[in-house]
Design a protein around this motif. Structure first.
Motif, PDB file in Angstrom:
ATOM      1  N   ARG A   1       0.833  -1.199   0.000  1.00  0.00           N
ATOM      2  CA  ARG A   1       0.000   0.000   0.000  1.00  0.00           C
ATOM      3  C   ARG A   1       0.868   1.249   0.000  1.00  0.00           C
ATOM      4  O   ARG A   1       1.794   1.368   0.816  1.00  0.00           O
ATOM      5  CB  ARG A   1      -0.909   0.004   1.212  1.00  0.00           C
ATOM      6  CG  ARG A   1      -1.955   1.137   1.192  1.00  0.00           C
ATOM      7  CD  ARG A   1      -2.529   1.381   2.570  1.00  0.00           C
ATOM      8  NE  ARG A   1      -2.948   0.162   3.233  1.00  0.00           N
ATOM      9  CZ  ARG A   1      -2.972   0.026   4.550  1.00  0.00           C
ATOM     10  NH1 ARG A   1      -2.537   1.008   5.335  1.00  0.00           N
ATOM     11  NH2 ARG A   1      -3.385  -1.099   5.096  1.00  0.00           N
TER      12      ARG A   1
ATOM     13  N   ASP B   1     -13.454  -0.320   4.541  1.00  0.00           N
ATOM     14  CA  ASP B   1     -12.382  -0.009   5.481  1.00  0.00           C
ATOM     15  C   ASP B   1     -11.055  -0.452   4.866  1.00  0.00           C
ATOM     16  O   ASP B   1     -11.017  -1.221   3.904  1.00  0.00           O
ATOM     17  CB  ASP B   1     -12.615  -0.648   6.846  1.00  0.00           C
ATOM     18  CG  ASP B   1     -12.570  -2.171   6.815  1.00  0.00           C
ATOM     19  OD1 ASP B   1     -11.525  -2.736   6.429  1.00  0.00           O
ATOM     20  OD2 ASP B   1     -13.568  -2.809   7.191  1.00  0.00           O
ATOM     21  N   GLN B   2      -9.950   0.047   5.413  1.00  0.00           N
ATOM     22  CA  GLN B   2      -8.651  -0.142   4.772  1.00  0.00           C
ATOM     23  C   GLN B   2      -8.281  -1.615   4.622  1.00  0.00           C
ATOM     24  O   GLN B   2      -7.784  -2.040   3.572  1.00  0.00           O
ATOM     25  CB  GLN B   2      -7.559   0.584   5.562  1.00  0.00           C
ATOM     26  CG  GLN B   2      -6.217   0.639   4.845  1.00  0.00           C
ATOM     27  CD  GLN B   2      -6.271   1.432   3.563  1.00  0.00           C
ATOM     28  OE1 GLN B   2      -6.481   2.638   3.574  1.00  0.00           O
ATOM     29  NE2 GLN B   2      -6.082   0.765   2.423  1.00  0.00           N
TER      30      GLN B   2
ATOM     31  N   ASP C   1      -7.657  -3.430   1.025  1.00  0.00           N
ATOM     32  CA  ASP C   1      -6.396  -4.126   0.713  1.00  0.00           C
ATOM     33  C   ASP C   1      -6.673  -5.551   0.226  1.00  0.00           C
ATOM     34  O   ASP C   1      -6.076  -6.015  -0.749  1.00  0.00           O
ATOM     35  CB  ASP C   1      -5.503  -4.193   1.963  1.00  0.00           C
ATOM     36  CG  ASP C   1      -4.994  -2.839   2.417  1.00  0.00           C
ATOM     37  OD1 ASP C   1      -5.055  -1.876   1.636  1.00  0.00           O
ATOM     38  OD2 ASP C   1      -4.538  -2.757   3.575  1.00  0.00           O
TER      39      ASP C   1
END
Length: 246
Positions: free
Chosen positions: A75, A216-217, A221
């Protein structure tokens, strides 16, 4: 992957994949975020890609892979470049494993893809399934059988460890089919959260993923890394096919 041919993605609107609403079956182009892979096969960016910063870096190009290789998905950390990016997932052929998240849900992911003669002959669509292991709920599995019924999942394929301690079952998190990415977490009924398509001139013909709602992150991902898994061995074929067509 099966055979030497690429499996074409749906050809939605070239500017952005439409929003899929299972209740109304209407298309709304206003998704949350639309991404693509750059022609090097090493960077994931938002569209329009020409003026957007990288979202993710890949440790190796996705254009040249084989069964014995693996790639780390990193990321991006602002404008600091690939060297300071955060390593979040490792991917390979039918393989994905977390390198950063602490969520138990992502600790052990099983990747499955439909195969067989009908898939090879394109008589059956390709389905990708990304699942994890979760504890059985009360009344499922052997508990249901002991109570004199057949409540819950009792097939040995789904039950693991029922002889000693609490049993577990496989829970699908993401499923990809017909260009739709369906999420089963936390809603086990499933929700279409992303659509993929073949890209056009706006992204040099590279595949596009349109994410329909904010995630959400950790889930973002996972979704993007899972998408890259489905392109393992396919992306290079697509690029070579495009080169021959010029």
């Amino acid at each position: 992957m099966d055979g030497s041919d690429t499996h074409a993605l749906p050809t939605y609107d070239r500017n952005v994949a439409p929003r899929y609403d299972p209740n109304t079956s209407t298309a709304n182009p206003a998704g949350w975020m639309t991404i693509t892979i750059d022609p090097t096969g090493m960077v994931v960016k938002k569209l329009p890609a020409s003026d957007s910063a990288p979202l993710y870096y890949l440790s190796k190009t996705l254009l040249h892979v084989n069964m014995g290789t693996s790639i780390h998905v990193k990321r991006a950390a602002g404008d600091a470049g690939a060297d300071s990016s955060l390593d979040v997932w490792a991917i390979g052929d039918h393989y994905i494993a977390p390198t950063h998240t602490h969520r138990k849900l992502f600790k052990e992911i099983l990747v499955a893809r439909s195969h067989g003669l009908f898939v090879w002959a394109r008589l059956r669509e390709i389905v990708w399934d990304f699942s994890t292991r979760v504890a059985l709920k009360k009344g499922e599995g052997m508990d249901g059988l002991k109570a004199g019924g057949s409540t819950g999942l009792t097939d040995p394929v789904y039950l693991i460890g029922t002889a000693n301690g609490p049993g577990t079952r496989r829970k699908t998190l993401f499923q990809s089919l017909s260009g739709k990415w369906i999420c089963y977490e936390p809603n086990e009924e499933g929700e279409t959260i992303a659509l993929e398509r073949e890209g056009g001139a706006e992204c040099a013909g590279m595949p596009v993923l349109s994410i329909q709602r904010e995630l959400d992150q950790d889930m973002l991902d996972f979704l993007i890394s899972a998408w890259l898994v489905t392109l393992w061995g396919e992306l290079g074929k697509r690029v070579r096919r495009l080169s021959k067509g010029r």
